[in-house]
Design an enzyme around this catalytic site. Structure first.
Site, short mmCIF file in Angstrom:
data_model
loop_
_atom_site.label_atom_id
_atom_site.label_comp_id
_atom_site.label_asym_id
_atom_site.label_seq_id
_atom_site.Cartn_x
_atom_site.Cartn_y
_atom_site.Cartn_z
N ASP A 124 0.90 -0.82 -0.33
CA ASP A 124 0.26 0.46 0.17
C ASP A 124 0.66 1.36 0.18
O ASP A 124 -0.07 2.43 -0.20
CB ASP A 124 -0.96 0.05 1.24
CG ASP A 124 0.11 -0.60 2.19
OD1 ASP A 124 1.06 -0.73 2.93
OD2 ASP A 124 -0.71 0.47 3.65
N GLU A 209 11.72 -4.39 12.62
CA GLU A 209 13.05 -3.78 11.06
C GLU A 209 13.98 -4.17 12.55
O GLU A 209 14.77 -4.12 11.64
CB GLU A 209 12.66 -2.54 10.85
CG GLU A 209 10.82 -1.93 10.37
CD GLU A 209 10.28 -2.04 11.31
OE1 GLU A 209 10.25 -2.08 12.21
OE2 GLU A 209 9.56 -1.39 9.90
N ARG A 238 -1.57 5.06 3.35
CA ARG A 238 -2.86 3.97 4.14
C ARG A 238 -3.49 3.76 3.16
O ARG A 238 -4.40 4.81 2.75
CB ARG A 238 -2.30 3.98 5.70
CG ARG A 238 -1.18 3.87 5.87
CD ARG A 238 -1.27 3.97 7.61
NE ARG A 238 -1.65 2.41 7.56
CZ ARG A 238 -2.66 1.65 8.61
NH1 ARG A 238 -3.55 2.83 9.03
NH2 ARG A 238 -2.59 0.27 8.91
N1 UDP Z 1 -0.34 -7.52 5.80
C1 UDP Z 1 -0.31 -9.45 5.47
N2 UDP Z 1 -1.22 -9.70 6.40
C2 UDP Z 1 -1.90 -8.99 7.18
C3 UDP Z 1 -1.78 -7.10 6.93
C4 UDP Z 1 -0.92 -7.36 6.35
O1 UDP Z 1 0.11 -9.28 4.82
O2 UDP Z 1 -3.24 -10.03 8.24
C5 UDP Z 1 0.57 -6.90 5.06
C6 UDP Z 1 -0.15 -5.91 3.99
O3 UDP Z 1 -0.45 -6.56 2.61
C7 UDP Z 1 1.63 -5.08 3.60
C8 UDP Z 1 1.79 -5.28 4.33
O4 UDP Z 1 1.61 -6.25 5.37
O5 UDP Z 1 1.80 -5.15 2.45
C9 UDP Z 1 1.81 -4.74 6.19
O6 UDP Z 1 0.65 -4.00 6.55
P1 UDP Z 1 0.12 -2.28 6.10
O7 UDP Z 1 -0.19 -1.97 5.78
O8 UDP Z 1 -1.66 -3.81 7.04
O9 UDP Z 1 0.83 -2.05 7.91
P2 UDP Z 1 0.56 -0.83 7.87
O10 UDP Z 1 0.56 0.15 6.68
O11 UDP Z 1 0.27 -0.64 9.24
O12 UDP Z 1 2.37 -0.09 8.80
MN MN Z 2 0.62 0.20 5.05
#
Ligand code: UDP
Ligand code: MN
Length: 263
Positions: A124, A209, A238
């Site tokens: 995203d 990380e 997001r």
């Molecule tokens: N993701 C996943 N399983 C989940 C939630 C997220 O594989 O249950 C993936 C999502 O598609 C993205 C990455 O993990 O590529 C980070 O997730 P997200 O963007 O929701 O995290 P944030 O932006 O809140 O840090």
């Molecule tokens: Mn994200």
């Protein structure tokens, strides 16, 4: 030849998934010598992602790894409660380590593989094309700013005399590496030389990380890119969850959108 960029993307089924993957693939199509490792958070590969990848025009590997239930964010949980994508990124690393010997032995591929770099790209975020050329010649670990993250305009490593000396971040700056997933790339050789380095899915908030990087480098060794970390080339965007209020009302009347149409 150019060093290959292996991009590892965790992804999971939701209404916006195909839209996210479409947009992401259109960025990657502009990047030469990129190999996309898509890791689904699912018990098996899904038709949607399989069909999408088959026509996306990129060189790719399609993997899957289900996040265990106790580690998965539940509906209604705040998004920062548990790390997301850890198991999937580790599966991507596992594949690279397993395939590395064969690819390195392949005459045609050996050079591109020798200097390859690994980047973790969530589905995203927003990526400038320049970012990939910044990371392409990474010796160990390269770093750069990330925009719109950590409730700040940007976070970044602070560089003095060509070296990273600290981090500009609003929250727990004393974490080993207070750096977003989108803010670094690692050389494949370093990944191979440290076969146990991986993401700790049980890491405390904000330490995912660090759990990976602290086994690979020191702050002094980080390679600052993007004009000594003065340019924002990636944004932690997001995507809004689509409202389904009308859809649900129509479903009750037997008039929901045709479920055979893939969205
Ligand atoms: N993701 C996943 N399983 C989940 C939630 C997220 O594989 O249950 C993936 C999502 O598609 C993205 C990455 O993990 O590529 C980070 O997730 P997200 O963007 O929701 O995290 P944030 O932006 O809140 O840090
Ligand atoms: Mn994200």
């Amino acid at each position: 030849g150019l060093p290959t960029i292996y991009v590892i993307t965790p992804t999971y089924a939701r209404l916006v998934q195909k839209a996210e993957l479409t947009r992401l693939s259109h960025t990657f199509l502009h990047v030469p010598q990129l190999h996309w490792i898509v890791v689904e958070d699912s018990p098996s590969p899904t038709q949607l992602v399989r069909n999408f990848l088959a026509v996306c025009g990129l060189t790719y590997t399609h993997l899957h790894m289900l996040t265990p239930k106790d580690r998965k964010l539940q509906e209604g949980d705040p998004h920062w409660l548990k790390p997301r994508g850890a198991e999937q990124r580790n599966e991507g690393l596992r594949w690279l380590r397993e395939k590395a010997p064969a690819a390195a032995a392949d005459g045609g591929n050996a050079l591109a593989f020798e200097n390859a770099v690994v980047y973790f790209a969530d589905d995203d975020n927003t990526y400038s094309l320049q970012l990939f050329e910044e990371m392409r010649y990474t010796k160990k670990v390269s770093v750069w700013p990330v925009g719109l993250v950590g409730a700040m305009k940007f976070e970044r490593p602070v560089v003095e005399n060509g070296k990273v000396v600290r981090f500009h971040t609003g929250w727990r700056p004393n974490r080993p590496f207070p750096i977003d997933m989108a803010g670094f790339a690692v050389s494949l050789n370093l990944v191979l030389a440290n076969p146990d380095a991986c993401f700790d899915g049980n890491a405390e908030m904000g330490f995912l990380e660090s759990s990976f990087l602290q086994n690979l480098v020191t702050m002094e060794e980080l390679e600052p890119k993007a004009d000594m970390c003065t340019k924002v080339l990636v944004w932690h965007t997001r995507t809004e969850k689509p409202k389904m209020k009308r859809e649900e009302a129509l479903i009750k009347q037997g008039l929901g959108s045709d479920p055979n149409v893939e969205v």
